[in-house]
Motif scaffolding. Structure first.
Motif, short mmCIF file in Angstrom:
data_model
loop_
_atom_site.label_atom_id
_atom_site.label_comp_id
_atom_site.label_asym_id
_atom_site.label_seq_id
_atom_site.Cartn_x
_atom_site.Cartn_y
_atom_site.Cartn_z
N PRO A 90 37.44 70.94 25.24
CA PRO A 90 37.58 71.03 26.70
C PRO A 90 36.29 70.69 27.45
O PRO A 90 36.33 70.07 28.51
CB PRO A 90 37.97 72.50 26.94
CG PRO A 90 38.52 72.98 25.64
CD PRO A 90 37.80 72.21 24.58
N ARG A 148 43.49 66.31 20.02
CA ARG A 148 43.65 67.67 20.55
C ARG A 148 44.64 68.45 19.68
O ARG A 148 44.40 69.61 19.31
CB ARG A 148 44.17 67.62 21.98
CG ARG A 148 43.09 67.49 23.04
CD ARG A 148 43.69 67.68 24.42
NE ARG A 148 42.66 67.67 25.44
CZ ARG A 148 41.93 68.72 25.77
NH1 ARG A 148 42.11 69.87 25.15
NH2 ARG A 148 40.99 68.63 26.71
N THR A 164 50.93 77.57 25.60
CA THR A 164 50.09 76.41 25.91
C THR A 164 50.94 75.14 25.94
O THR A 164 51.66 74.84 24.99
CB THR A 164 48.98 76.25 24.86
OG1 THR A 164 48.18 77.44 24.84
CG2 THR A 164 48.09 75.06 25.19
N GLN A 179 46.98 72.09 29.23
CA GLN A 179 45.92 71.18 28.83
C GLN A 179 46.39 69.75 29.10
O GLN A 179 47.60 69.49 29.17
CB GLN A 179 45.58 71.36 27.35
CG GLN A 179 45.02 72.73 27.02
CD GLN A 179 44.74 72.89 25.54
OE1 GLN A 179 45.47 72.39 24.70
NE2 GLN A 179 43.68 73.63 25.22
#
Length: 546
Positions: A203, A270, A233, A259
Motif C-alpha cells: 500500500p 497484490r 476486503t 483496495q
C-alpha cells in the motif's frame, strides 16, 4: 495481424461506455445525497441521472450497430490512449498543499521506527524525519526491529525491502500478525536493485534514493488510513481511475475495506501477497485480458476458490458464459446499481464460506473440503502424496503468549506453506487447514518432500521473531505440560509426515490417517523439525536425508 472484428467491437464499446459508467455512478450518488435536500437540487440530480441514462442507451445501440454495419470502424477506430498513472514506486508529484508536520500542528510527535541495515540510509532517514518534527527510532536488524517495535509501538514503521537474513517481505508479515503491532502502517522503501515483482503491491512504498517530500506525503497518507480489521476486503481491478473511485467510496460506505489495482499485473501481485475476500475485475485492462486473470487465479491452489466478479460494459451472453465457465463467480454489466453489487458480494461471500468450509483463521479450505479432496484423490487411482504438517510446542507458546499471538504463528505457517506450494507445486496441488496448528497438503509424490523442506526452512528462519528477547536468548520458554507440571519447551519446530501412494494401495482416506499416526508420534519425540516419509505400497518409513 488484424484484430478479430468481434473483439474490436467489444473494445470499442468499452472505450465508449466506461466513462459514462462513472457519470452514472456519480449521478446516483448525487441523487441519494440530494434526497433530503431542497427541491431544486434534487430536481437537478434527477435530470443529470435521466440524461446520463438516455445517453448510455443511445451509445449502447451505436456500439451494437457498429458490429453489424460498421466494419470500417474496426479498421479505422483507435482507442484513445489515456495518460498512464504513475506506479506506486514512481516519484510522487509535489503536494498541492504543504504537508503539516507535528511541529506545525502542535500535536504529539508521531513515532517513526526506521528499519534499515545501511548506516548511511539510517542517518538520512533519521535526519529527514527528525527535521520534520517526528520522534525517530532506528533498528538495523530483524531481531532488533521486532523487539524495539514491541517496546515502543511506533505510529509508522519505515521498512527497508532489502533487509538481510529475515527480509523485508517476511518482516512485513511478522509485524502484521503481531497483536501488539496490528494496525501499525508500514511504509516499504526499495532501491532499484531490490525491486521485485511482489514489491509493487504494497500500500505504501517509497523509492530509494529517498525524496523527502514523497516520504512525508506517504507517511501522512499512512497515518490517515483507518485500520480495517474484521471488514471484508474487496479488490477493485479497473484501469479507469473514476470507476475505482466511485466503487471505492460506495463500498467503503457499506462496510467493506477496499483496495485498488489499475492493471492486471498489479492485481496479481497484490493477490499473491495477500488475497482479498473478493475481486471485482474489469474485463478489459491495458496490459492483460480479464479472462486471462481468471485463468491464472484458477490455476493456483491458494486462489482457486477466490471469489471473482467480472465487470464490463459488454452485455454479451457469449462473453458472460465464457467468463463463468472459466471460473468467475458472477458477471455484471456496466452500469449497475451499487445496491445490487454490494448485495451480490455479500451473497457470494456467504456461499463460499458454506461451500468450502473455510477456516476462519487462515481462510484455507477446512475439514469438509479436505475430506472431499482426499476422496477425489483416492477415487482417481492415481499416485499422490498427503503431507500432514503439525507444529511442535505450539500449545506451550499459546499458553505463554496468548491466542492472538498464537494466531499469528498459524497465519505464518499458512503463508510459508502457500509460498512453497506456489514456487514448487503444481496446478492441482491442495492446501487445507485442519484446525489449530495442523495443516494438510496434497501433491504429487515427487514434489512432496521439496515443498515441505522449503516450508520448514522458512518457518525456522522466521519463528524466533515471534518470541521475546529473553526466550530467544535462552532457546526455550517455561510453561505447564499436559499433566500440569512445570516444563521447558524449545522454540517451535515442525513435524511433517508424508504418506505417498501409488493410487492402488489405498481404498479409503481413513487408511491414510492410520498410516500417519505411528510415524507422527515417533517423530514428535525427535528434537527439532522432522520430516518422515511413509510409502503405503512399500511400508517404508524414511525420507532421504531426513
Amino acid at each position: 495481424m488484424a484484430e478479430d472484428p468481434l473483439e474490436s467491437r467489444r473494445r470499442f464499446a468499452h472505450a465508449l461506455l466506461s466513462p459514462l459508467t462513472v457519470i452514472l455512478g456519480a449521478a446516483e450518488t448525487l441523487l441519494r445525497q440530494a434526497a433530503s435536500s431542497e427541491p431544486l437540487l434534487r430536481e437537478m440530480a434527477e435530470l443529470i441521472l435521466a440524461q446520463a441514462q438516455r445517453l448510455h442507451s443511445t451509445l449502447s445501440r451505436l456500439a451494437e450497430t457498429a458490429e453489424v454495419h460498421g466494419r470500417s470502424i474496426y479498421a479505422e477506430w483507435q482507442e484513445e490512449e489515456r495518460p498512464k498513472e504513475p506506479t506506486r514506486l514512481a516519484e510522487a508529484p509535489a503536494p498541492t498543499t504543504p504537508i503539516a508536520t507535528p511541529e506545525e500542528t502542535g500535536s504529539r510527535a508521531a513515532r517513526i521506527l526506521v528499519i534499515d541495515d545501511d548506516p548511511a540510509a539510517q542517518r538520512e532517514l533519521q535526519g529527514m524525519l527528525a527535521e520534520s518534527g517526528f520522534e525517530v527510532l532506528v533498528a538495523g536488524s530483524s531481531t532488533e526491529a521486532i523487539d524495539l517495535a514491541r517496546r515502543s509501538r511506533p505510529d509508522v514503521i519505515v521498512l527497508d525491502f532489502g533487509l538481510p537474513v529475515v527480509g523485508g517481505p517476511q518482516m512485513y508479515t511478522v509485524f502484521q500478525e503481531d497483536p501488539t503491532l496490528r494496525g501499525v502502517p508500514i511504509v516499504v522503501t526499495a532501491s532499484v536493485s531490490a525491486q521485485q515483482e511482489s514489491s509493487w503491491a504494497y500500500p505504501w512504498m517509497v523509492r530509494k534514493p529517498i525524496d523527502r517530500e514523497q516520504l512525508l506525503e506517504t507517511i501522512a497518507r499512512a497515518l490517515a488510513t483507518p485500520f480495517h480489521e474484521g471488514q471484508p476486503t474487496v479488490l477493485i481491478v479497473d484501469d479507469e481511475p473514476g470507476v475505482r473511485r466511485e466503487l471505492c467510496q460506495a463500498l467503503t460506505a457499506r462496510g467493506f475495506f477496499v483496495q485498488e489495482a489499475g492493471s492486471g499485473a498489479e492485481a496479481l501481485t497484490r493477490i499473491a501477497r495477500e488475497p482479498p475476500d473478493i475481486v471485482l475485475l474489469d474485463l478489459y485492462l491495458p496490459d492483460m485480458d480479464g479472462m486471462e486473470i481468471v485463468r491464472r487465479l484458477r490455476a493456483q491452489e491458494n486462489t482457486l476458490t477466490l471469489p471473482v466478479v467480472l465487470l464490463s460494459v459488454v452485455d454479451d451472453p457469449v462473453v458472460k458464459v465464457q467468463g463463468l465457465r472459466l471460473g468467475a463467480d458472477d458477471y455484471l454489466s456496466k452500469p449497475f446499481s451499487i445496491l445490487e453489487l454490494s448485495a451480490r458480494i455479500e451473497a457470494i461471500l456467504r456461499r463460499k464460506a458454506l461451500e468450502f468450509s473455510f477456516s476462519p483463521s487462515t481462510r484455507l479450505p477446512g475439514n469438509i473440503a479436505i475430506q472431499r479432496e482426499l476422496r477425489a484423490r483416492v477415487g482417481s487411482r492415481q499416485p499422490f502424496a498427503v503431507c500432514y504438517v503439525d507444529l511442535d510446542s505450539f500449545k506451550a507458546y499459546n499458553d505463554v503468549y496468548g491466542f492472538l499471538k498464537g494466531d499469528g504463528v498459524i497465519h505464518q505457517m499458512a503463508r510459508v506453506l502457500s509460498e512453497a506450494l506456489r514456487q514448487l507445486g503444481g496446478p492441482d496441488d491442495f492446501l487445507g487447514h485442519v484446525g489449530g496448528d495442523d495443516f494438510v497438503l496434497i501433491t504429487s509424490p515427487d514434489r512432496a518432500e521439496p515443498i515441505c523442506r522449503q516450508a520448514v526452512r522458512e518457518f525456522e528462519r522466521v519463528i524466533p521473531l515471534y518470541y521475546d528477547t529473553e526466550a530467544r536468548a535462552r532457546g526455550y520458554i517455561e510453561a505447564l505440560d499436559r499433566q500440569g507440571r512445570p516444563a521447558r519447551f524449545p522454540l517451535m519446530t515442525v513435524t511433517v509426515v508424508i504418506v505417498t501412494t501409488d493410487g492402488k494401495s489405498i481404498a479409503h482416506p481413513a487408511q491414510l490417517v492410520d498410516l500417519m499416526l505411528g510415524p507422527k508420534q515417533q517423530a514428535k519425540q525427535i528434537p527439532g523439525s522432522t520430516i518422515v516419509c511413509v510409502h503405503s505400497h512399500l511400508h517404508d518409513t524414511s525420507c532421504p536425508d531426513g
